[in-house]
Write an enzyme that holds these catalytic residues in place. Structure first.
Site, PDB file in Angstrom:
ATOM      1  N   TYR A 126       1.661   8.862  17.719  1.00 22.58           N
ATOM      2  CA  TYR A 126       2.285   8.748  16.393  1.00 22.58           C
ATOM      3  C   TYR A 126       3.574   9.577  16.347  1.00 22.58           C
ATOM      4  O   TYR A 126       4.628   9.091  15.920  1.00 22.58           O
ATOM      5  CB  TYR A 126       1.298   9.220  15.330  1.00 22.58           C
ATOM      6  CG  TYR A 126       1.806   9.127  13.917  1.00 22.58           C
ATOM      7  CD1 TYR A 126       1.796   7.912  13.232  1.00 22.58           C
ATOM      8  CD2 TYR A 126       2.287  10.255  13.245  1.00 22.58           C
ATOM      9  CE1 TYR A 126       2.260   7.820  11.924  1.00 22.58           C
ATOM     10  CE2 TYR A 126       2.741  10.169  11.945  1.00 22.58           C
ATOM     11  CZ  TYR A 126       2.725   8.952  11.288  1.00 22.58           C
ATOM     12  OH  TYR A 126       3.191   8.876   9.983  1.00 22.58           O
ATOM     13  N   SER A 166       0.837  -1.211   0.000  1.00 19.57           N
ATOM     14  CA  SER A 166       0.000   0.000   0.000  1.00 19.57           C
ATOM     15  C   SER A 166       0.868   1.255   0.000  1.00 19.57           C
ATOM     16  O   SER A 166       2.006   1.236   0.491  1.00 19.57           O
ATOM     17  CB  SER A 166      -0.887  -0.027   1.250  1.00 19.57           C
ATOM     18  OG  SER A 166      -1.719   1.126   1.294  1.00 19.57           O
ATOM     19  N   GLY A 167       0.321   2.318  -0.534  1.00 22.48           N
ATOM     20  CA  GLY A 167       0.894   3.662  -0.370  1.00 22.48           C
ATOM     21  C   GLY A 167       2.374   3.775  -0.710  1.00 22.48           C
ATOM     22  O   GLY A 167       2.824   3.372  -1.783  1.00 22.48           O
TER      23      GLY A 167
END
Ligand code: NDP
Length: 241
Positions: free
Chosen positions: A146, A13-14
């Protein structure tokens, strides 16, 4: 990069997938490691692993060496999760989950790949994916867990560079800004997102996964042979202002 054997976590992904594609285009042999099988077709072999699990990572690193005919000498750690939660509401479990994927995952994968390289007496290169969130705070998308995990990735990468240089292993960290991938939350509110791009990003647009992959693959290449321990923002200038 012909002859290079690359393991890319988050490779379905991504940014991870864009890196897989770019490495393949440059001639490397690549395996994508991710916790979920890809929905569409992948341009390379896939190996399942949860990067928070030491057993999964050890098995994945073994499987990748078997698939590629030798230990990976390029590792890109792009697996990651991003959760928004104001610091006053953040639970200890949410903190642990994000730290486990983003920081413990990069540690486990980096250590497993480096151990094989050291054992084989071969040089190698690691690119970890940090974030501009490691460098600056942002109250509009509160995500302290994060940010802390990515600051940890920056410190981990510098330490990898320092400890593993004698073995010929380079380690650098790319810090993306707002990149158009499934993870991106900025454009959930298009008007606010556009306003941010116009005031917070000198290039006044989102970055693409391919633009981040270009920086990652440069760092893995012989052109970056004197680069280790570097922290490279790929952010349209957002941390420059
Ligand atoms: P994506 O969500 O598109 O890709 C991340 C991949 O990692 C997904 O396939 C995800 O699977 C996988 N993954 C998550 N947890 C695990 C796990 N425990 N084990 C194995 N794989 C896992 O995001 P991006 O491509 O945008 O992100 C790539 C990296 O770039 C991340 O580290 C991210 O923090 C960083 N980054 C991204 C920015 C952006 O704006 N997009 C900005 C700054 C940094 P699943 O879908 O199941 O969660």
């Amino acid at each position: 990069m012909t002859g290079c054997r690359a393991l890319v976590t988050g490779g379905t992904s991504g940014i991870g997938l864009a890196t897989v594609r770019r490495l393949l285009a440059e001639g490397a042999d690549v395996v994508a490691v991710d916790r979920r099988a890809p929905e569409g077709e992948l341009p390379c072999p896939y190996q399942a692993a949860d990067v928070t699990s030491a057993a999964d990572v050890a098995e994945a690193v073994r499987a990748v060496a078997a698939l590629l005919g030798g230990p990976a000498d390029v590792l890109v750690n792009a697996a990651g999760i991003y959760r928004i939660r104001p610091l006053l509401e953040l639970s200890a479990d949410e903190w642990d989950e994000t730290l486990a994927v983003n920081l413990r995952g990069a540690f486990l994968t980096g250590q497993a790949v480096a151990r094989d390289l050291v054992l084989a007496g071969r040089p190698g290169v690691i690119v970890n994916i940090g974030s501009t969130a490691a460098l600056v705070a942002d109250a509009s998308e509160p995500s302290a867990h994060y940010n802390a995990s990515k600051a940890g990735v920056v410190a981990l990468t510098r330490q990898m560079a320092a400890e593993w240089a004698p073995y010929g292993i380079r380690a650098n960290v790319v810090c993306p800004g707002v990149i158009d991938t499934p993870m991106l939350r900025l454009m959930d509110d298009p008007a606010a997102g556009q306003a941010y791009l116009e005031t917070g990003v000198p290039l006044r647009r989102l970055g693409s996964a391919a633009e981040v992959a270009a920086a990652i693959v440069f760092l893995t290449s012989a052109d970056a042979s004197y680069l280790t321990g570097a922290v490279i923002p790929v952010d349209g200038g957002s941390t420059a202002i």
